[in-house]
Design a protein around this motif. Structure first.
Motif, short mmCIF file in Angstrom:
data_model
loop_
_atom_site.label_atom_id
_atom_site.label_comp_id
_atom_site.label_asym_id
_atom_site.label_seq_id
_atom_site.Cartn_x
_atom_site.Cartn_y
_atom_site.Cartn_z
N LYS B 8 0.82 -1.22 0.00
CA LYS B 8 0.00 0.00 0.00
C LYS B 8 0.85 1.27 0.00
CE LYS B 8 -3.86 -2.08 2.42
NZ LYS B 8 -4.17 -2.45 3.80
N ASP B 9 2.11 1.14 0.43
CA ASP B 9 2.99 2.31 0.46
C ASP B 9 3.57 2.65 -0.91
OD1 ASP B 9 2.73 2.79 3.17
OD2 ASP B 9 4.40 1.48 3.72
N PHE B 10 3.38 1.77 -1.91
CA PHE B 10 4.02 1.98 -3.21
C PHE B 10 2.98 2.33 -4.28
CE2 PHE B 10 7.03 -0.24 -0.72
CZ PHE B 10 8.27 0.16 -1.17
N PRO B 11 2.86 3.62 -4.59
CA PRO B 11 1.79 4.04 -5.52
C PRO B 11 1.84 3.33 -6.86
CG PRO B 11 3.36 5.83 -5.08
CD PRO B 11 3.64 4.75 -4.10
N ARG B 16 -0.37 0.46 -11.50
CA ARG B 16 -0.06 -0.38 -12.66
C ARG B 16 -0.38 -1.83 -12.35
NH1 ARG B 16 2.97 2.28 -17.04
NH2 ARG B 16 3.23 0.11 -17.67
N LYS B 17 -0.59 -2.60 -13.42
CA LYS B 17 -0.96 -4.00 -13.22
C LYS B 17 0.25 -4.93 -13.33
CE LYS B 17 -5.82 -3.87 -14.51
NZ LYS B 17 -6.02 -2.49 -14.97
N GLU B 18 1.42 -4.37 -13.58
CA GLU B 18 2.59 -5.21 -13.79
C GLU B 18 3.00 -6.01 -12.56
OE1 GLU B 18 2.30 -2.42 -15.42
OE2 GLU B 18 3.30 -2.58 -17.37
N SER B 23 13.71 -5.62 -9.25
CA SER B 23 14.20 -4.72 -8.20
C SER B 23 15.72 -4.72 -8.12
CB SER B 23 13.61 -5.11 -6.84
OG SER B 23 12.22 -4.87 -6.87
N GLY B 24 16.37 -5.74 -8.68
CA GLY B 24 17.83 -5.74 -8.75
C GLY B 24 18.33 -4.63 -9.65
N ALA B 25 17.49 -4.21 -10.61
CA ALA B 25 17.86 -3.10 -11.49
C ALA B 25 17.53 -1.77 -10.82
CB ALA B 25 17.13 -3.21 -12.83
N THR B 26 16.31 -1.66 -10.32
CA THR B 26 15.94 -0.51 -9.48
C THR B 26 14.66 -0.87 -8.75
OG1 THR B 26 15.80 1.91 -9.42
CG2 THR B 26 14.46 0.82 -11.09
N THR B 27 14.55 -0.39 -7.51
CA THR B 27 13.33 -0.70 -6.75
C THR B 27 12.27 0.36 -7.03
OG1 THR B 27 14.04 0.64 -4.88
CG2 THR B 27 14.60 -1.71 -4.81
N GLN B 28 11.03 0.03 -6.73
CA GLN B 28 9.97 1.05 -6.75
C GLN B 28 10.11 1.90 -5.48
OE1 GLN B 28 8.61 1.60 -9.39
NE2 GLN B 28 8.89 -0.30 -10.54
N LYS B 29 9.42 3.05 -5.47
CA LYS B 29 9.61 4.00 -4.38
C LYS B 29 8.33 4.17 -3.55
CE LYS B 29 13.13 4.60 -7.11
NZ LYS B 29 14.26 3.67 -6.99
N PRO B 30 8.45 4.14 -2.23
CA PRO B 30 7.26 4.32 -1.39
C PRO B 30 6.88 5.80 -1.25
CG PRO B 30 9.18 3.96 -0.01
CD PRO B 30 9.65 3.86 -1.44
N TYR B 31 5.62 6.03 -0.85
CA TYR B 31 5.14 7.39 -0.59
C TYR B 31 6.10 8.16 0.33
CZ TYR B 31 0.43 6.73 -2.50
OH TYR B 31 -0.63 6.55 -3.33
N LYS B 351 2.60 -9.02 -18.78
CA LYS B 351 2.79 -8.00 -17.74
C LYS B 351 3.69 -8.46 -16.59
CE LYS B 351 -1.10 -5.02 -18.72
NZ LYS B 351 -0.34 -4.54 -19.88
N VAL B 352 4.67 -9.26 -16.93
CA VAL B 352 5.67 -9.67 -15.93
C VAL B 352 7.00 -9.04 -16.35
CG1 VAL B 352 6.92 -11.61 -14.90
CG2 VAL B 352 4.49 -11.84 -15.44
N CYS B 353 7.57 -8.20 -15.46
CA CYS B 353 8.82 -7.49 -15.79
C CYS B 353 10.03 -8.24 -15.24
CB CYS B 353 8.83 -6.10 -15.17
SG CYS B 353 7.35 -5.15 -15.42
N VAL B 354 10.83 -8.80 -16.14
CA VAL B 354 12.12 -9.37 -15.73
C VAL B 354 13.20 -8.74 -16.60
CG1 VAL B 354 11.17 -11.59 -14.99
CG2 VAL B 354 12.06 -11.34 -17.33
#
Lengths: 147, 407
Positions: B8-11, B16-18, B23-31, B351-354
């Motif tokens: 819930k912290d990651f907009p 997105r539905k992905e 995350s080894g490349a870059t992580t998503q960012k929390p609020y 919709k799977v990102c690798v």
């Protein structure tokens, strides 16, 4: 793109996995390596000229299905063409992938290579489809040395 | 904290539905990180170290507070041992040029692991060539690990610098850096630890490791892109000359000569990435709030499940150590006979990102006899459902290719 069966269709799959063009030419006029450093795709194109005409072509190397099939189908398309005809076809193919062609009739000269049309909707794969075409483009530019 | 609450912290994970497995490349960012950056520009943006006015002083304070926070986070003895950079790559280049170039002599040796990212490899090729010193590699065994014998064979009395990834970005192997550092120190070498792939997942204690240098990027640990850290022991950093020259890294500038500022400013030329620093501070707060124990608990469950499920597919080859305790949240794999880029494209359609490719580790892949892999990498917001989506997409990819695969 949501449905990839348009891209990974029968002709592309056959050419990528079991290409009859993947071999060595016995008496090639010239050869050139093509390389996509980011993905490691690597092809070697061999060309046999007869005067102004591309008499035979073959390739070796490794890479994804798109790059391998594109190379093989390109060979089928360009074999027997004059340098001038080949250059026109190459230009049209590159323009098709870059979505610069408005008149669909222009694509007819691409023969089977038209199957790559949908790659233009997959930006991540454009360079795979173009590898061989850019390589042959350079070879024909240097075609004076291809005698 | 539960993974459902973390998500819930990651907009972006809401918008997105992905299924995000990169995350080894870059992580998503929390609020919390996004808001901290937003708040910086709305509340106290000014150029730090420059103005005598309170806004600039406030910006300076927050900047330096974050430096102290990072020092505490990795248990550095002194705050000025933390140098801000653009990313791990810049930190490594700084070490190569400012330490390597000045200290290496002809016939000295630099020893790297074969699993180094290009960023801890290419700079050393340049520096060792200039210094006429030798570049050697510690190779992996059949379990994708560096054995003790290999460490002791390669690090010798001639070794002056050892570079080692704490966790491999391709194999996920956790290297025993403490042991490598101890052995290298016995031989008189300094050790550079690339913690880019470890610090998001495990507690780093530079004093316990006794690392001479340690680097990481903020964007792989929830912070924005463009901010990185170099840790160096104070006595070593003090002896080094600056890497980049310009504003704020000086003491006196004359027409022909300049004296340099003390640490840490000596290595921070020009206006720094303050929003990045503020974001990194907020990312550290977030990681500490969740706690590494919880992070590892969440990841272990998902990664174990992923390995279990992938192992059921007999057409998949995994490139991971069988010793679970030495493996982090990165899984490289291939569908036998199918190129990883084709697999990644089909996964993308599902919709799977690798990631697919050589992962900036060409020498390692060459050693493995391949030119690319698919890589799924996991973080605190990944669930078993993400793994199920990956497996489902892989089955689809295999179905598309199977009749054409040459046996």
């Amino acid at each position: 793109m949501d449905d990839l069966t348009d891209v990974y269709n029968e002709i592309i799959m056959e050419h990528s996995m079991n290409s009859y063009n993947k071999k060595c030419l016995e008496c090639a006029s010239c050869c050139k390596m093509g390389h996509n450093p980011n993905c490691g795709d690597e092809i070697k194109l061999e060309l046999k000229m007869n005067g102004n005409v591309i008499e035979d072509m073959a390739f070796s190397g490794h890479g994804c299905a798109i790059s391998q099939a594109s190379t093989s189908i390109m060979i089928d398309t360009l074999k027997g063409k004059t340098i001038k005809e080949a250059k026109e076809i190459i230009e049209t193919f590159i323009a098709m992938i870059k979505r610069e062609i408005t008149d669909e009739a222009e694509l007819e000269k691409l023969e089977d290579a038209i199957v790559f049309k949908n790659i233009s909707h997959m930006p991540a794969r454009v360079k795979c489809a173009l590898l061989a075409w850019h390589t042959i483009e350079d070879m024909l530019e240097e075609s004076n040395s291809c005698k | 904290m539960k993974v459902e609450d973390i998500i819930k912290d990651f907009p972006i994970l809401q918008n997105r539905k992905e299924t995000y497995l990169d995350s080894g490349a870059t992580t998503q960012k929390p609020y919390q990180v996004l808001n901290a950056i937003d708040n910086y520009y709305k509340s106290y943006n000014a150029n730090p170290h420059r103005g005598a006015y309170s806004l600039s002083i406030e910006a300076t304070e927050k900047y330096e507070e974050t430096r102290a926070k990072i020092a505490k986070f990795i248990n550095a003895k002194h705050s000025e041992e933390i140098i801000f950079s653009k990313n791990a790559t810049e930190s490594l280049n700084l070490i190569a040029y400012s330490y390597g170039m000045e200290n290496l002599q002809a016939d000295d040796e630099v020893v790297l692991s074969i699993m180094e990212h290009h960023s801890n490899l290419v700079p050393w090729q340049k520096v060792t060539k200039c210094a006429k010193s030798n570049l050697k590699y510690m190779y992996i065994n059949e379990e994708y690990e560096i054995s003790d014998e290999e460490i002791e064979n390669k690090i010798t009395n001639k070794t002056k610098i050892v570079g080692i990834a704490h966790v491999s970005n391709v194999l996920g192997t956790i290297n025993n850096v403490k042991k490598i550092i101890k052995y290298a120190h016995k031989k008189g070498a300094v050790v550079i630890v690339d913690a880019s792939q470890s610090i998001p997942h495990m507690k780093i204690d530079v004093q316990d490791l006794d690392a001479d240098f340690l680097v990481f990027s903020g964007h792989k640990m929830l912070a924005p892109m463009g901010i990185g850290v170099l840790y160096g022991k104070r006595e070593i950093l003090n002896k080094m000359t600056p890497f980049l020259m310009g504003g704020d890294m000086i003491e006196y500038v004359y027409e022909q000569n300049t004296t340099y500022a003390p640490l840490p400013n000596k290595f921070e030329a020009g206006t720094q990435n303050i929003e990045g620093v503020i974001g990194l501070g907020a990312a550290i707060d977030y990681i500490e709030k969740i706690g590494y124990d919880t992070i590892q608990e969440i990841e272990n469950e998902v990664v174990s499940y992923a390995i279990e499920e992938l192992s059921k597919l007999d057409y998949i080859k995994l490139y991971i150590t069988p010793n679970k305790e030495n493996h982090s949240g990165v899984i490289s794999f291939n569908i036998n006979g199918v190129h990883p880029h084709d697999v990644a494209s089909i996964l993308d359609a599902e919709k799977v990102c690798v990631r697919s490719g050589n992962h900036c580790a060409q020498p390692l892949l060459r050693l493995l006899g391949i030119d690319s892999t698919c890589r799924a990498s996991f973080y605190i917001y990944n669930t078993k459902e993400d793994v199920d989506n990956l497996i489902k997409a892989l089955k689809k990819a295999y179905e598309m290719f199977k009749k054409y695969i040459k046996s």
